[in-house]
Design a protein around this motif. Structure first.
Motif, PDB file in Angstrom:
ATOM      1  N   MET A   1       0.839  -1.160   0.000  1.00 38.13           N
ATOM      2  CA  MET A   1       0.000   0.000   0.000  1.00 38.13           C
ATOM      3  C   MET A   1       0.895   1.237   0.000  1.00 38.13           C
ATOM      4  O   MET A   1       1.800   1.360   0.795  1.00 38.13           O
ATOM      5  N   SER A   2       0.634   2.125  -0.919  1.00 32.45           N
ATOM      6  CA  SER A   2       1.441   3.342  -0.999  1.00 32.45           C
ATOM      7  C   SER A   2       0.597   4.551  -0.631  1.00 32.45           C
ATOM      8  O   SER A   2      -0.605   4.579  -0.857  1.00 32.45           O
ATOM      9  N   SER A   3       1.253   5.528  -0.060  1.00 31.30           N
ATOM     10  CA  SER A   3       0.539   6.752   0.307  1.00 31.30           C
ATOM     11  C   SER A   3       0.504   7.693  -0.896  1.00 31.30           C
ATOM     12  O   SER A   3       1.378   7.643  -1.761  1.00 31.30           O
ATOM     13  N   PRO A   4      -0.508   8.554  -0.964  1.00 28.85           N
ATOM     14  CA  PRO A   4      -0.593   9.466  -2.097  1.00 28.85           C
ATOM     15  C   PRO A   4       0.595  10.423  -2.101  1.00 28.85           C
ATOM     16  O   PRO A   4       1.101  10.820  -1.062  1.00 28.85           O
ATOM     17  N   THR A   5       1.028  10.766  -3.285  1.00 27.58           N
ATOM     18  CA  THR A   5       2.159  11.671  -3.443  1.00 27.58           C
ATOM     19  C   THR A   5       1.666  13.102  -3.488  1.00 27.58           C
ATOM     20  O   THR A   5       0.749  13.431  -4.232  1.00 27.58           O
ATOM     21  N   LEU A   6       2.285  13.936  -2.683  1.00 21.65           N
ATOM     22  CA  LEU A   6       1.960  15.353  -2.647  1.00 21.65           C
ATOM     23  C   LEU A   6       3.082  16.095  -3.365  1.00 21.65           C
ATOM     24  O   LEU A   6       4.250  15.983  -2.985  1.00 21.65           O
ATOM     25  N   THR A   7       2.737  16.852  -4.392  1.00 20.39           N
ATOM     26  CA  THR A   7       3.756  17.554  -5.160  1.00 20.39           C
ATOM     27  C   THR A   7       3.817  19.021  -4.756  1.00 20.39           C
ATOM     28  O   THR A   7       2.898  19.556  -4.122  1.00 20.39           O
ATOM     29  N   LEU A   8       4.882  19.675  -5.137  1.00 22.62           N
ATOM     30  CA  LEU A   8       5.028  21.099  -4.882  1.00 22.62           C
ATOM     31  C   LEU A   8       3.911  21.881  -5.556  1.00 22.62           C
ATOM     32  O   LEU A   8       3.372  22.827  -4.985  1.00 22.62           O
ATOM     33  N   ASN A   9       3.522  21.470  -6.744  1.00 21.59           N
ATOM     34  CA  ASN A   9       2.415  22.140  -7.444  1.00 21.59           C
ATOM     35  C   ASN A   9       1.115  22.037  -6.654  1.00 21.59           C
ATOM     36  O   ASN A   9       0.332  22.981  -6.623  1.00 21.59           O
ATOM     37  N   ASP A  10       0.881  20.887  -6.017  1.00 23.35           N
ATOM     38  CA  ASP A  10      -0.316  20.722  -5.177  1.00 23.35           C
ATOM     39  C   ASP A  10      -0.284  21.693  -3.998  1.00 23.35           C
ATOM     40  O   ASP A  10      -1.296  22.314  -3.672  1.00 23.35           O
ATOM     41  N   LEU A  11       0.874  21.831  -3.365  1.00 20.42           N
ATOM     42  CA  LEU A  11       1.007  22.737  -2.231  1.00 20.42           C
ATOM     43  C   LEU A  11       0.799  24.193  -2.658  1.00 20.42           C
ATOM     44  O   LEU A  11       0.119  24.953  -1.971  1.00 20.42           O
ATOM     45  N   ILE A  12       1.359  24.574  -3.788  1.00 20.14           N
ATOM     46  CA  ILE A  12       1.207  25.940  -4.294  1.00 20.14           C
ATOM     47  C   ILE A  12      -0.255  26.209  -4.636  1.00 20.14           C
ATOM     48  O   ILE A  12      -0.812  27.246  -4.256  1.00 20.14           O
TER      49      ILE A  12
ATOM     50  N   GLY B   1       9.945  33.049  -6.392  1.00 15.96           N
ATOM     51  CA  GLY B   1       9.533  31.656  -6.200  1.00 15.96           C
ATOM     52  C   GLY B   1       9.067  31.373  -4.790  1.00 15.96           C
ATOM     53  O   GLY B   1       9.280  30.287  -4.260  1.00 15.96           O
ATOM     54  N   ALA B   2       8.419  32.382  -4.176  1.00 11.63           N
ATOM     55  CA  ALA B   2       7.947  32.214  -2.801  1.00 11.63           C
ATOM     56  C   ALA B   2       6.714  33.091  -2.579  1.00 11.63           C
ATOM     57  O   ALA B   2       6.442  34.005  -3.354  1.00 11.63           O
ATOM     58  N   PHE B   3       5.983  32.805  -1.511  1.00 14.33           N
ATOM     59  CA  PHE B   3       4.854  33.638  -1.105  1.00 14.33           C
ATOM     60  C   PHE B   3       5.405  34.758  -0.230  1.00 14.33           C
ATOM     61  O   PHE B   3       6.086  34.498   0.761  1.00 14.33           O
ATOM     62  N   LEU B   4       5.122  36.001  -0.616  1.00 14.21           N
ATOM     63  CA  LEU B   4       5.632  37.160   0.107  1.00 14.21           C
ATOM     64  C   LEU B   4       4.497  38.128   0.418  1.00 14.21           C
ATOM     65  O   LEU B   4       3.499  38.173  -0.299  1.00 14.21           O
ATOM     66  N   PRO B   5       4.655  38.943   1.460  1.00 14.26           N
ATOM     67  CA  PRO B   5       3.642  39.966   1.744  1.00 14.26           C
ATOM     68  C   PRO B   5       3.533  40.929   0.562  1.00 14.26           C
ATOM     69  O   PRO B   5       4.529  41.271  -0.073  1.00 14.26           O
ATOM     70  N   ASP B   6       2.336  41.357   0.266  1.00 11.03           N
ATOM     71  CA  ASP B   6       2.104  42.275  -0.846  1.00 11.03           C
ATOM     72  C   ASP B   6       0.904  43.137  -0.498  1.00 11.03           C
ATOM     73  O   ASP B   6       0.255  42.939   0.524  1.00 11.03           O
TER      74      ASP B   6
END
Length: 125
Positions: free
Chosen positions: A1-12, A103-108
């Motif tokens: 049984m494998s766990s679902p893969t979470l990608t950077l795109n999913d997090l973004i 390439g990051a979340f910044l205050p705006d």
């Protein structure tokens, strides 16, 4: 049984959805789908509309485009860290946005287009 893969795109994507939901709930700001946005132009500079205000500032629903601090600086021909609109007539909206250059979340900040236009006219004399 494998766990679902979470990608950077999913997090973004998840973080972008959370930001959009917070902006709507707290400030009545709605994201504009890329194909649905308008080109906002001042002088020879132009930016693409990404956000719209649906708040009532006392005169009914606003419906005005909102621009980021970077977009406002571009439209005003300013390339510094100074606040592009020092005294907005409608309070700016502070948030966190994805800065693709870093390439990051910044205050705006989001400014109403009318405040940017007023600042542009003031600079023109």
């Amino acid at each position: 049984m494998s766990s679902p893969t979470l990608t950077l795109n999913d997090l973004i994507r998840t973080r972008l959805e959370e930001i959009a939901e917070d902006l709507w709930q707290n400030d009545r700001v709605m994201g504009v789908n890329h194909g649905d946005g308008r080109v906002l132009q001042l002088g020879t500079a132009a930016v693409w509309e990404q956000w719209a205000c649906h708040s009532d500032h006392g005169y009914g629903l606003c419906g005005e485009p909102l621009v980021t601090a970077t977009q406002a600086s571009t439209l005003l021909g300013m390339y510094s860290d100074d606040d592009p609109v020092p005294n907005p007539s409608i309070p700016l909206i502070e948030t966190e946005l994805l800065d693709e250059g870093v390439g990051a979340f910044l205050p705006d900040a989001l400014f109403h287009f009318s405040d940017v236009t007023r600042e542009f006219k003031k600079a023109q004399g």
